[in-house]
Design a protein around this motif. Structure first.
Motif, PDB file in Angstrom:
ATOM      1  N   LEU A  72       7.525 -11.018  -5.490  1.00  0.00           N
ATOM      2  CA  LEU A  72       8.173 -11.396  -4.221  1.00  0.00           C
ATOM      3  C   LEU A  72       8.853 -10.196  -3.582  1.00  0.00           C
ATOM      4  O   LEU A  72       8.744  -9.967  -2.379  1.00  0.00           O
ATOM      5  CB  LEU A  72       9.241 -12.476  -4.470  1.00  0.00           C
ATOM      6  N   LEU A  73       9.562  -9.434  -4.414  1.00  0.00           N
ATOM      7  CA  LEU A  73      10.286  -8.254  -3.914  1.00  0.00           C
ATOM      8  C   LEU A  73       9.303  -7.215  -3.366  1.00  0.00           C
ATOM      9  O   LEU A  73       9.490  -6.698  -2.257  1.00  0.00           O
ATOM     10  CB  LEU A  73      11.133  -7.641  -5.046  1.00  0.00           C
ATOM     11  N   ILE A  74       8.247  -6.947  -4.139  1.00  0.00           N
ATOM     12  CA  ILE A  74       7.236  -5.971  -3.692  1.00  0.00           C
ATOM     13  C   ILE A  74       6.631  -6.424  -2.354  1.00  0.00           C
ATOM     14  O   ILE A  74       6.498  -5.641  -1.412  1.00  0.00           O
ATOM     15  CB  ILE A  74       6.118  -5.796  -4.750  1.00  0.00           C
ATOM     16  N   GLY A  75       6.296  -7.715  -2.279  1.00  0.00           N
ATOM     17  CA  GLY A  75       5.701  -8.258  -1.061  1.00  0.00           C
ATOM     18  C   GLY A  75       6.632  -8.168   0.131  1.00  0.00           C
ATOM     19  O   GLY A  75       6.226  -7.780   1.236  1.00  0.00           O
ATOM     20  N   SER A  76       7.903  -8.490  -0.084  1.00  0.00           N
ATOM     21  CA  SER A  76       8.855  -8.477   1.038  1.00  0.00           C
ATOM     22  C   SER A  76       9.059  -7.061   1.573  1.00  0.00           C
ATOM     23  O   SER A  76       9.338  -6.869   2.751  1.00  0.00           O
ATOM     24  CB  SER A  76      10.201  -9.085   0.614  1.00  0.00           C
ATOM     25  N   LEU A  77       8.876  -6.060   0.694  1.00  0.00           N
ATOM     26  CA  LEU A  77       8.992  -4.666   1.137  1.00  0.00           C
ATOM     27  C   LEU A  77       7.692  -4.169   1.777  1.00  0.00           C
ATOM     28  O   LEU A  77       7.694  -3.225   2.555  1.00  0.00           O
ATOM     29  CB  LEU A  77       9.337  -3.752  -0.055  1.00  0.00           C
ATOM     30  N   THR A  78       6.589  -4.813   1.442  1.00  0.00           N
ATOM     31  CA  THR A  78       5.268  -4.315   1.852  1.00  0.00           C
ATOM     32  C   THR A  78       4.741  -4.941   3.137  1.00  0.00           C
ATOM     33  O   THR A  78       4.114  -4.263   3.951  1.00  0.00           O
ATOM     34  CB  THR A  78       4.238  -4.582   0.723  1.00  0.00           C
ATOM     35  N   PHE A  79       4.979  -6.249   3.328  1.00  0.00           N
ATOM     36  CA  PHE A  79       4.277  -6.962   4.403  1.00  0.00           C
ATOM     37  C   PHE A  79       4.655  -6.490   5.805  1.00  0.00           C
ATOM     38  O   PHE A  79       3.800  -6.432   6.684  1.00  0.00           O
ATOM     39  CB  PHE A  79       4.439  -8.477   4.257  1.00  0.00           C
ATOM     40  N   GLY A  80       5.909  -6.128   6.014  1.00  0.00           N
ATOM     41  CA  GLY A  80       6.316  -5.603   7.326  1.00  0.00           C
ATOM     42  C   GLY A  80       5.584  -4.311   7.642  1.00  0.00           C
ATOM     43  O   GLY A  80       5.072  -4.109   8.753  1.00  0.00           O
ATOM     44  N   PHE A  81       5.491  -3.457   6.614  1.00  0.00           N
ATOM     45  CA  PHE A  81       4.789  -2.168   6.751  1.00  0.00           C
ATOM     46  C   PHE A  81       3.308  -2.403   7.048  1.00  0.00           C
ATOM     47  O   PHE A  81       2.722  -1.789   7.937  1.00  0.00           O
ATOM     48  CB  PHE A  81       4.963  -1.363   5.451  1.00  0.00           C
ATOM     49  N   LEU A  82       2.693  -3.327   6.285  1.00  0.00           N
ATOM     50  CA  LEU A  82       1.274  -3.646   6.482  1.00  0.00           C
ATOM     51  C   LEU A  82       1.012  -4.161   7.897  1.00  0.00           C
ATOM     52  O   LEU A  82       0.028  -3.777   8.535  1.00  0.00           O
ATOM     53  CB  LEU A  82       0.826  -4.713   5.482  1.00  0.00           C
ATOM     54  N   ALA A  83       1.896  -5.040   8.374  1.00  0.00           N
ATOM     55  CA  ALA A  83       1.738  -5.625   9.710  1.00  0.00           C
ATOM     56  C   ALA A  83       1.707  -4.528  10.778  1.00  0.00           C
ATOM     57  O   ALA A  83       0.906  -4.588  11.713  1.00  0.00           O
ATOM     58  CB  ALA A  83       2.869  -6.602   9.990  1.00  0.00           C
TER      59      ALA A  83
END
Length: 214
Positions: A72-83
């Protein structure tokens, strides 16, 4: 500079009017996508029980939830960047592919300790996307113009899934003494979600061509 700011502001407030958006196939595809994505993520609460059905102890179920939180933590840090880098559609497909990987692992390697631990992390990564993908897809498909209204209505899919999926998974597990049917159903839902997003963006293009984006 003021003219540039005004132009940017006008562009930011463009989009498809609420009444047009809510009657469009793109809207219904988005609502169904919300339903399926939330249904998939709802399995998180069943992960410890799933581990027990595979012969692991309660403590290991707790470990899996810890790993899920790491994901969850990795995803929350990654998804904004990916978007920012690959856009809403690309980010959605990354999330859904990670979901496919998770549940194929659970289906085929559920008895392998290291694999199910990896699956829990990837599942956390997928689950973190819900908070990001909802607003991201709504803006990408329909613009900012009536975003709040469109998102509020489409979010019914999120709410309904939360009510339906959890008890249904429990029921199937109790009837079959296994999560196999649930996991296969989730894999099918992820594939359907990929199709829904493809359809939604094609329908958006039609609306834009018809002159509804203004």
């Amino acid at each position: 500079e003021d003219t540039e700011a005004t132009a940017a502001n006008e562009e930011a407030n463009k989009g498809i009017a609420s009444n047009i958006a809510k009657k469009s196939p793109a809207f219904f595809a988005l609502m169904a996508f919300f339903f399926f994505l939330t249904s998939v993520a709802a399995f998180a609460q069943h992960v410890p029980t799933f581990a027990i059905t595979k012969g692991f102890d309660t403590a290991f179920g707790g470990t899996l939830m810890g790993l899920f939180m790491v994901g969850l933590l990795i995803g929350s840090l990654t998804f904004g960047f990916l978007a920012d880098k690959i856009g809403a559609k690309g980010t959605t497909f990354v999330a859904l592919t990670s979901g496919l990987v998770t549940f194929v692992i659970f289906l085929l390697f559920g008895e392998v300790k290291s694999m199910i631990m990896l699956g829990a992390i990837i599942f956390g990564f997928l689950s973190s996307s819900i908070g990001t993908l909802g607003p991201l897809l709504t803006i990408s498909l329909f613009g900012n113009k009536n975003y709040a209204d469109i998102y509020a209505t489409a979010s019914v899919g999120l709410a309904v899934a939360g009510i339906v999926a959890l008890p249904l998974y429990s029921l199937i597990k109790d009837l079959t003494d296994s999560y196999t049917i649930v996991i296969i159903a989730i894999i099918v839902m992820i594939v359907i979600s990929m199709l829904l997003i493809t359809v939604a963006f094609k329908q958006k293009d039609k609306l834009v061509k018809q002159g509804h984006w203004n």
